[in-house]
Scaffold this motif. Sequence first.
Motif, PDB file in Angstrom:
ATOM      1  N   HIS A  63     -33.849  66.334 -71.009  1.00 23.29           N
ATOM      2  CA  HIS A  63     -34.069  65.334 -71.284  1.00 23.29           C
ATOM      3  C   HIS A  63     -33.450  64.479 -71.105  1.00 23.29           C
ATOM      4  CE1 HIS A  63     -37.389  62.766 -74.521  1.00 23.29           C
ATOM      5  NE2 HIS A  63     -35.958  62.224 -73.883  1.00 23.29           N
ATOM      6  N   HIS A  65     -32.816  60.004 -69.569  1.00 21.96           N
ATOM      7  CA  HIS A  65     -33.086  59.215 -69.228  1.00 21.96           C
ATOM      8  C   HIS A  65     -32.021  58.153 -67.822  1.00 21.96           C
ATOM      9  CE1 HIS A  65     -36.541  59.096 -71.667  1.00 21.96           C
ATOM     10  NE2 HIS A  65     -35.642  58.875 -72.563  1.00 21.96           N
ATOM     11  N   ALA A 199     -37.041  61.782 -69.060  1.00 23.48           N
ATOM     12  CA  ALA A 199     -38.232  61.595 -69.368  1.00 23.48           C
ATOM     13  C   ALA A 199     -39.255  61.176 -68.933  1.00 23.48           C
ATOM     14  CB  ALA A 199     -37.704  62.645 -70.744  1.00 23.48           C
ATOM     15  N   LYS A 268     -45.566  63.544 -69.410  1.00 24.22           N
ATOM     16  CA  LYS A 268     -44.616  63.112 -70.760  1.00 24.22           C
ATOM     17  C   LYS A 268     -46.338  62.566 -71.436  1.00 24.22           C
ATOM     18  CE  LYS A 268     -41.078  62.220 -73.397  1.00 24.22           C
ATOM     19  NZ  LYS A 268     -40.163  60.451 -72.828  1.00 24.22           N
ATOM     20  N   HIS A 351     -38.122  65.947 -79.053  1.00 27.28           N
ATOM     21  CA  HIS A 351     -37.136  66.098 -79.990  1.00 27.28           C
ATOM     22  C   HIS A 351     -37.166  67.192 -80.843  1.00 27.28           C
ATOM     23  CE1 HIS A 351     -36.772  62.980 -77.629  1.00 27.28           C
ATOM     24  NE2 HIS A 351     -37.835  62.318 -77.906  1.00 27.28           N
ATOM     25  N   ASP A 414     -31.213  63.175 -74.359  1.00 23.40           N
ATOM     26  CA  ASP A 414     -31.680  61.551 -74.444  1.00 23.40           C
ATOM     27  C   ASP A 414     -30.760  60.364 -74.525  1.00 23.40           C
ATOM     28  OD1 ASP A 414     -34.379  60.805 -75.241  1.00 23.40           O
ATOM     29  OD2 ASP A 414     -34.357  59.452 -76.629  1.00 23.40           O
TER      30      ASP A 414
HETATM   31 ZN   LIG Z   1     -36.290  60.305 -74.080  1.00 26.92          ZN
END
Ligand SMILES: [Zn+2]
Length: 511
Positions: A63, A65, A199, A268, A351, A414
């Motif tokens: 996950h 970005h 993600a 997502k 998460h 993340d």
């Molecule tokens: Zn994220």
Amino acid sequence: MELDLKLTGCRALTMDPARPSAHTIGIWQGRFAGLDEQVEGLPATETVDLGGAVVLPGFIDAHTHLAWNGRRGRTIDVTGVTTVAGVLERLANAPGEGWIEASGYDRRIMDRPLTAADLDPVTGDRPFYLADLSGHACVVNSAVLRQLPGITSDGWLTENEQLAARTLRLPYSLDEIVGELRESARQVLAEGVTMCAEAGIGAGLIASSPLEAAAYQRARLPIRVQLMVSAHVLHPVAAEPADGIARAIDLGLHTGFGDDRLSLGALKLWTDGGMIARTAALTEPYAGTDNAGQFADTEELMRAAVVDGHHAGWQLAIHAIGDRAIDFALDAVAEAQRQRPRADARHRIEHCGLVRPDQLGRIAELGVVPVVQPTFLWAYGDDYSEIMGAERAPWMYRGRSFLDHGITVAGSSDRPVADGAPLRAIEFMVRRRSSGGRAVGPDEAITVEEAIRAHTLGSAYACRKEDVLGSITPGKLADLVVLGDDPRTSDAIADVPVLATMVGGNLMPQR
Ligand SMILES: [Zn+2]
């Protein structure tokens, strides 16, 4: 048979229970051809002696970005600035014209909250957007607020209001996105990451352009990428009723489409906010407040997206951080499976930040994969422990309890919300110490090998790629990382040097 490459002098930790270690690795046509005695006698076009270096399967960030991370590098950075005057000083004389974008704002550490009235004299009529480090909030100036007539705010916007402001800025050009992706790929490779799951593209808060997938195709990155698609782009389709698909993306594309370099991952969905912004949805309020966070949308709409996505054949990646959001996600997945059972749907909870003891059994029973970000607690564990209070703090970003319940744990970062280095995350999973030195849920500590597994085979499983990635196993794709020290014996795992990475048999030195 002649190998393309033979690596000798390895101390390989393969993550394959059938053969956990190896000293020689043979590679042919981008795949592992064999280990030790299987390849020792074979000739090779090239032989590289690694001199006893530790070799692991390439890390997979389940996950992340990439585009957002690359963009952060181009915006004005206010990370660590604690005063309104300090922020304004950074913004003075912003280059270029049009939108001014800044990032790294942390409202929690400010002398007072920054407002549009503070910003206007500095930014003038140029629209200004300052991202909060949570990803769930921002500060904008009056030039932006004027374009949002339905919103009354002093400049601080969260969740859907933030999305409205963000949408004004979109889209970015494909050239910009390609540049951001390439910069991020360079960064993640240096940290030993050989595959990333992006993600959420196509719509929503972290979207860059409606053409986003084209940028990944054009960029031809040196890492593998899997694209999660934002559920916001599902739309009604006139399919034959017998197909049972009410909403889909164009052409009926869904999880699994693509190849080993670039593929479609999960759908997502978002069910709540985040802990930094205090918008993660909890069953009991944040300690010392009457705020229990919020859902991202109405329960009806969120449930419909889960059910429709499941019916359309998607693996789901449901963002749920607070325990109330996790209850919702589990209920919705159970409902979708009740309506139409799908073996090995392998839905994920992104998460999975605050898990009550009673939720562990349900996660296991539904076969849901928690995709955790251990580094959140390294970076923000002191703050999170305070806002959760003594009883709940040990329930955050679990490790041991998941494994004891037979749940597969997938590691991720993340990035850019937190530092993206997998070795940093692995160290946290083992030590459970925040950067401030605080013990955060020490009973959730796992072993070094288990933490490495979460970032290799576990994250490969979350991305439905464990048949070709995640371990150094003959027949799998030849992705690996070469380390300067053994994380199993190092007392500073995060500082272990990454010497080289390999993607598809292509060895790339990093230092
Ligand atoms: Zn994220």
